[in-house]
Design a protein around this motif. Sequence first.
Motif, PDB file in Angstrom:
ATOM      1  N   SER A   1      -7.565  17.166  -6.135  1.00 53.56           N
ATOM      2  CA  SER A   1      -7.926  18.358  -6.900  1.00 53.56           C
ATOM      3  C   SER A   1      -6.696  19.148  -7.304  1.00 53.56           C
ATOM      4  CB  SER A   1      -8.861  19.255  -6.085  1.00 53.56           C
ATOM      5  OG  SER A   1      -8.217  19.729  -4.918  1.00 53.56           O
ATOM      6  N   MET A   2      -5.579  18.938  -6.626  1.00 46.06           N
ATOM      7  CA  MET A   2      -4.353  19.670  -6.919  1.00 46.06           C
ATOM      8  C   MET A   2      -3.523  19.002  -8.016  1.00 46.06           C
ATOM      9  SD  MET A   2      -3.386  20.350  -2.914  1.00 46.06           S
ATOM     10  CE  MET A   2      -1.907  21.319  -3.213  1.00 46.06           C
ATOM     11  N   MET A   3      -3.981  17.877  -8.531  1.00 43.57           N
ATOM     12  CA  MET A   3      -3.215  17.168  -9.567  1.00 43.57           C
ATOM     13  C   MET A   3      -3.520  17.747 -10.940  1.00 43.57           C
ATOM     14  SD  MET A   3      -3.558  13.180  -8.448  1.00 43.57           S
ATOM     15  CE  MET A   3      -2.604  12.613  -9.859  1.00 43.57           C
ATOM     16  N   ASP A   4      -2.468  18.046 -11.705  1.00 42.44           N
ATOM     17  CA  ASP A   4      -2.653  18.508 -13.077  1.00 42.44           C
ATOM     18  C   ASP A   4      -2.639  17.309 -14.015  1.00 42.44           C
ATOM     19  OD1 ASP A   4       0.277  18.352 -14.389  1.00 42.44           O
ATOM     20  OD2 ASP A   4       0.479  19.010 -12.306  1.00 42.44           O
ATOM     21  N   ILE A   5      -2.914  17.559 -15.277  1.00 38.96           N
ATOM     22  CA  ILE A   5      -3.077  16.466 -16.239  1.00 38.96           C
ATOM     23  C   ILE A   5      -1.778  15.691 -16.445  1.00 38.96           C
ATOM     24  CG2 ILE A   5      -2.602  17.861 -18.294  1.00 38.96           C
ATOM     25  CD1 ILE A   5      -5.329  15.158 -17.999  1.00 38.96           C
ATOM     26  N   GLU A   6      -0.639  16.379 -16.434  1.00 36.83           N
ATOM     27  CA  GLU A   6       0.627  15.680 -16.657  1.00 36.83           C
ATOM     28  C   GLU A   6       1.014  14.822 -15.449  1.00 36.83           C
ATOM     29  OE1 GLU A   6       3.308  17.598 -19.934  1.00 36.83           O
ATOM     30  OE2 GLU A   6       3.233  18.948 -18.223  1.00 36.83           O
TER      31      GLU A   6
ATOM     32  N   VAL B   1      -3.191   5.279  -2.931  1.00 37.60           N
ATOM     33  CA  VAL B   1      -4.191   6.264  -2.513  1.00 37.60           C
ATOM     34  C   VAL B   1      -3.574   7.649  -2.658  1.00 37.60           C
ATOM     35  CG1 VAL B   1      -5.584   7.145  -0.608  1.00 37.60           C
ATOM     36  CG2 VAL B   1      -5.290   4.677  -0.897  1.00 37.60           C
ATOM     37  N   ILE B   2      -4.275   8.548  -3.347  1.00 36.51           N
ATOM     38  CA  ILE B   2      -3.791   9.922  -3.510  1.00 36.51           C
ATOM     39  C   ILE B   2      -4.817  10.868  -2.913  1.00 36.51           C
ATOM     40  CG2 ILE B   2      -3.086  11.725  -5.133  1.00 36.51           C
ATOM     41  CD1 ILE B   2      -2.291   9.541  -7.086  1.00 36.51           C
TER      42      ILE B   2
ATOM     43  N   ILE C   1       0.850  -1.196   0.000  1.00 41.09           N
ATOM     44  CA  ILE C   1       0.000   0.000   0.000  1.00 41.09           C
ATOM     45  C   ILE C   1       0.882   1.241   0.000  1.00 41.09           C
ATOM     46  CG2 ILE C   1      -1.766   1.280   1.255  1.00 41.09           C
ATOM     47  CD1 ILE C   1      -2.609  -1.395   2.525  1.00 41.09           C
ATOM     48  N   ARG C   2       0.601   2.155  -0.883  1.00 37.95           N
ATOM     49  CA  ARG C   2       1.311   3.434  -0.917  1.00 37.95           C
ATOM     50  C   ARG C   2       0.281   4.555  -0.795  1.00 37.95           C
ATOM     51  NH1 ARG C   2       6.323   2.180  -3.247  1.00 37.95           N
ATOM     52  NH2 ARG C   2       7.050   4.157  -2.363  1.00 37.95           N
ATOM     53  N   VAL C   3       0.656   5.585  -0.060  1.00 41.10           N
ATOM     54  CA  VAL C   3      -0.221   6.730   0.182  1.00 41.10           C
ATOM     55  C   VAL C   3       0.546   7.997  -0.157  1.00 41.10           C
ATOM     56  CG1 VAL C   3      -1.686   7.908   1.866  1.00 41.10           C
ATOM     57  CG2 VAL C   3      -1.327   5.440   2.050  1.00 41.10           C
ATOM     58  N   ALA C   4      -0.092   8.908  -0.908  1.00 42.46           N
ATOM     59  CA  ALA C   4       0.628  10.095  -1.379  1.00 42.46           C
ATOM     60  C   ALA C   4      -0.308  11.289  -1.473  1.00 42.46           C
ATOM     61  CB  ALA C   4       1.281   9.817  -2.736  1.00 42.46           C
ATOM     62  N   ALA C   5       0.303  12.459  -1.633  1.00 40.44           N
ATOM     63  CA  ALA C   5      -0.425  13.712  -1.823  1.00 40.44           C
ATOM     64  C   ALA C   5       0.440  14.612  -2.698  1.00 40.44           C
ATOM     65  CB  ALA C   5      -0.727  14.375  -0.484  1.00 40.44           C
ATOM     66  N   PRO C   6      -0.151  15.613  -3.353  1.00 37.04           N
ATOM     67  CA  PRO C   6       0.621  16.429  -4.297  1.00 37.04           C
ATOM     68  C   PRO C   6       1.714  17.285  -3.671  1.00 37.04           C
ATOM     69  CG  PRO C   6      -1.716  16.550  -4.802  1.00 37.04           C
ATOM     70  CD  PRO C   6      -1.596  15.868  -3.469  1.00 37.04           C
ATOM     71  N   THR C   7       1.540  17.752  -2.424  1.00 40.45           N
ATOM     72  CA  THR C   7       2.519  18.646  -1.812  1.00 40.45           C
ATOM     73  C   THR C   7       2.959  18.123  -0.459  1.00 40.45           C
ATOM     74  OG1 THR C   7       0.898  20.004  -0.619  1.00 40.45           O
ATOM     75  CG2 THR C   7       1.376  20.621  -2.918  1.00 40.45           C
ATOM     76  N   GLY C   8       4.069  18.691   0.041  1.00 42.31           N
ATOM     77  CA  GLY C   8       4.557  18.308   1.356  1.00 42.31           C
ATOM     78  C   GLY C   8       3.569  18.632   2.454  1.00 42.31           C
ATOM     79  N   LYS C   9       2.916  19.805   2.344  1.00 40.15           N
ATOM     80  CA  LYS C   9       1.908  20.203   3.327  1.00 40.15           C
ATOM     81  C   LYS C   9       0.776  19.192   3.372  1.00 40.15           C
ATOM     82  CE  LYS C   9       0.344  24.248   2.291  1.00 40.15           C
ATOM     83  NZ  LYS C   9       1.233  24.678   1.233  1.00 40.15           N
TER      84      LYS C   9
ATOM     85  N   GLY D   1      -4.500  21.880   1.051  1.00 35.50           N
ATOM     86  CA  GLY D   1      -3.878  20.806   1.810  1.00 35.50           C
ATOM     87  C   GLY D   1      -3.587  21.193   3.248  1.00 35.50           C
ATOM     88  N   SER D   2      -3.903  22.443   3.631  1.00 31.75           N
ATOM     89  CA  SER D   2      -3.662  22.906   4.995  1.00 31.75           C
ATOM     90  C   SER D   2      -4.978  23.233   5.689  1.00 31.75           C
ATOM     91  CB  SER D   2      -2.793  24.179   4.987  1.00 31.75           C
ATOM     92  OG  SER D   2      -1.533  23.945   4.413  1.00 31.75           O
ATOM     93  N   GLU D   3      -4.921  23.259   7.019  1.00 31.38           N
ATOM     94  CA  GLU D   3      -6.043  23.707   7.831  1.00 31.38           C
ATOM     95  C   GLU D   3      -5.501  24.587   8.942  1.00 31.38           C
ATOM     96  OE1 GLU D   3      -8.032  20.297   9.355  1.00 31.38           O
ATOM     97  OE2 GLU D   3      -9.049  19.820   7.471  1.00 31.38           O
ATOM     98  N   PHE D   4      -6.281  25.578   9.332  1.00 29.71           N
ATOM     99  CA  PHE D   4      -5.890  26.492  10.399  1.00 29.71           C
ATOM    100  C   PHE D   4      -7.101  26.713  11.304  1.00 29.71           C
ATOM    101  CE2 PHE D   4      -3.859  27.553   6.370  1.00 29.71           C
ATOM    102  CZ  PHE D   4      -2.515  27.409   6.677  1.00 29.71           C
ATOM    103  N   ASP D   5      -6.835  26.981  12.579  1.00 32.00           N
ATOM    104  CA  ASP D   5      -7.948  27.285  13.476  1.00 32.00           C
ATOM    105  C   ASP D   5      -8.683  28.536  13.004  1.00 32.00           C
ATOM    106  OD1 ASP D   5      -7.254  25.136  14.974  1.00 32.00           O
ATOM    107  OD2 ASP D   5      -6.564  26.240  16.720  1.00 32.00           O
ATOM    108  N   GLU D   6      -7.906  29.578  12.696  1.00 32.62           N
ATOM    109  CA  GLU D   6      -8.488  30.857  12.315  1.00 32.62           C
ATOM    110  C   GLU D   6      -7.870  31.334  11.007  1.00 32.62           C
ATOM    111  OE1 GLU D   6      -8.021  33.635  15.508  1.00 32.62           O
ATOM    112  OE2 GLU D   6      -8.466  32.122  17.033  1.00 32.62           O
ATOM    113  N   VAL D   7      -8.689  31.921  10.158  1.00 34.96           N
ATOM    114  CA  VAL D   7      -8.225  32.414   8.858  1.00 34.96           C
ATOM    115  C   VAL D   7      -8.761  33.820   8.629  1.00 34.96           C
ATOM    116  CG1 VAL D   7      -8.552  32.169   6.345  1.00 34.96           C
ATOM    117  CG2 VAL D   7      -7.899  30.185   7.724  1.00 34.96           C
ATOM    118  N   ALA D   8      -7.892  34.696   8.139  1.00 34.94           N
ATOM    119  CA  ALA D   8      -8.315  35.988   7.597  1.00 34.94           C
ATOM    120  C   ALA D   8      -8.179  35.890   6.085  1.00 34.94           C
ATOM    121  CB  ALA D   8      -7.442  37.114   8.138  1.00 34.94           C
ATOM    122  N   LEU D   9      -9.301  35.865   5.388  1.00 32.28           N
ATOM    123  CA  LEU D   9      -9.323  35.692   3.937  1.00 32.28           C
ATOM    124  C   LEU D   9      -9.473  37.068   3.284  1.00 32.28           C
ATOM    125  CD1 LEU D   9      -9.480  33.960   1.380  1.00 32.28           C
ATOM    126  CD2 LEU D   9     -11.919  33.629   1.847  1.00 32.28           C
TER     127      LEU D   9
END
Length: 679
Positions: free
Chosen positions: A313-318, A308-309, A235-243, A617-625
């Motif tokens: 949504s962050m994956m591009d076509i290439e 498993v990826i 089994i391998r598990v991955a994500a597009p970025t380090g975060k 790929g990140s989460e924060f308690d509080e965000v100023a958008l």
Amino acid sequence: MARRPFDDWGAATGDRTALWAHVQAWHAAGALRGLDVSFGRFLADCAPEAPDLAVWLATWCSAQLGHGHVCLDMQALCDNAADTLALGDARPESLADMARALAHGGLPACIQALERSGFAGDGEGGEPLVRHGHRLYLARYWRAERRVRAQIDRRLAVDGATADPARARAWLDALFPPAPAGDADWQKIACATALDHAFCVVTGGPGTGKTSTVVRLLAVLQGLAREGGGAGLRIRVAAPTGKAAARLNDSIGSALARLRGEAPAFVQAVLAEIPAQAQTLHRLLGSRPDTRRFRHTADHPLPADILVIDEASMMDIEMMDAVLAALPAGARLVLLGDKDQLASVEAGAVLGELCARAEQGHYTPSRCARIAALTGQDIPAVRRDPDGTALDQAVVMLRHSRRFEADSGIGRFAAAVNRGALAAVHALQDDPPADLAFLAPRMAEDPRLDVLFCGESREAVGGVGPGGHGRYFHGVRAGPPDGETSAEAIDRWARAVLEARGRFQVLCAVREGPWGAQGLNLRIEAGLRARGWIGAGHGDWYPGRPVLVTRNQRELGLANGDMGVALPVPEPGRPDMQRIRIAFARDDGSGGVRWIAPGRVVDIETVYALTVHKSQGSEFDEVALVLPERGGPILTRELLYTGATRAQRALTVVLPGGAPMLDAAVARRVRRAGGLLAD
């Protein structure tokens, strides 16, 4: 008499003076990149008899890649040039002339010009561009898209059904508690769907349980493989970025801990064989420096039975093309992601295209019967469709969020944005719940912004942690508890600072300008200095500086997207002397800290504020958008939804352009051009 703009541009005149004048004007206006102009000139030099229209279309085909499109939709271009080209404020004077010419000739004129150009073919030859119907591609992206489609179709045709449905049902029943009467358990349905398919997509918003679902899926697959003395699955598990990979590690660890506390004994036996360590896709595939190639390819496939990826949504076509090429023919691929989030920065919206029909379901009668047999769940009638496609049967949308309570302002705001429900958004603005706020600055120097971003001054705080970024600076200033200088104590302190830094984040829609990430980073840094959190006399590397790695640096164990904080640590053997080192949280689930000297890290930037794209790929308690002062193509519903859902406990939407900018974002959807599912 000189030719006017776009006169006879479907003809091969031999004189491109007017064309290049307007190409340069569009470049100067910011509508075209230098790369696009150079590409157009190259083709014109190679094909001197090509019509101006063909050269112009090829130039814009290149430009569309910069906006994340895999191709140029020529029909949409003829119908509405300004929207299709995402011009925003960059509207050269000749836009009206070009739009009229396109509307007059229409798609047939575009096709005829390309057929006469010599540089656009059907994909069978060596032409640099490919026309397929009303879409125009760079050949490289056309081939990548076709390979991805072929690989997905091949995997969908594979019968991945478990040989023993009764045993699969036993495992699923053990892992999923009974659902309330009348409610479909979409997590259990997703698990059963993935059991039956070599390719599966599980989509859903924040808190819908994508990770916990896939951990249970892996337990079922590993358990079924082990029954009867069979070999375990790789089994391998991955994500597009380090975060995203680090966050996935935490999510898998939490899900495994819950299962260890509640699952029956026969499930517990296989939990140790589920990896809690995720990798970035580049690391998984074996990226090679200064090249697009990977170590793992079709000729040297990944050693994996299941991949498993997450955050797909962050994956591009290439990248999708590279993953499918490297995956062994008999391996399963499971994609997880939120279809409503922003697509990748690079070209393509793979997850969005795959999940275009996920909301409705479109499950066939035979599929519904199979799900009922495996799970005891009945698919609601509204989700059934006798004409559902093979892809429909392999896509499941999780529909119940456990992150946001029913009265959560963040959850209600995100849902309203996602639906494009302006009335609901306005109602929340008029009477915001406790966890949601809207701030329209009266001026750029509005003092409320500095309090939001930086918190109170150091003198005003005393022993109480401040808000904004001052919160984690409070921990930086405090140092290790009781002045301890052991390596273990310093690591614990650094980890606490990193965790505190992740509780608040400023997110921006754009990178440049006073309301972009670059401008706000300077402003916040100045505000923290003025409040005494950053000491006088420090240069670029001061205690507390937050940084983001922007390029993979494998030799240091750092990945694009890793975030760290500069901290003072004692010199070895000289506790009275300190040096600045950057603390990064280890992504191996150990809770440890990796210390890197600033001089060793390249491609790094300060990150009090970062773009919404980079926050995925990140989460924060509080965000100023923070939305920009003026609108543009980048201000979209997907961007607003993605930024809002990074917040878990509190969200402040900053509107320097006032309420119209919020309305504009809710009204505009991202529609990336692509033909992944086209015939």
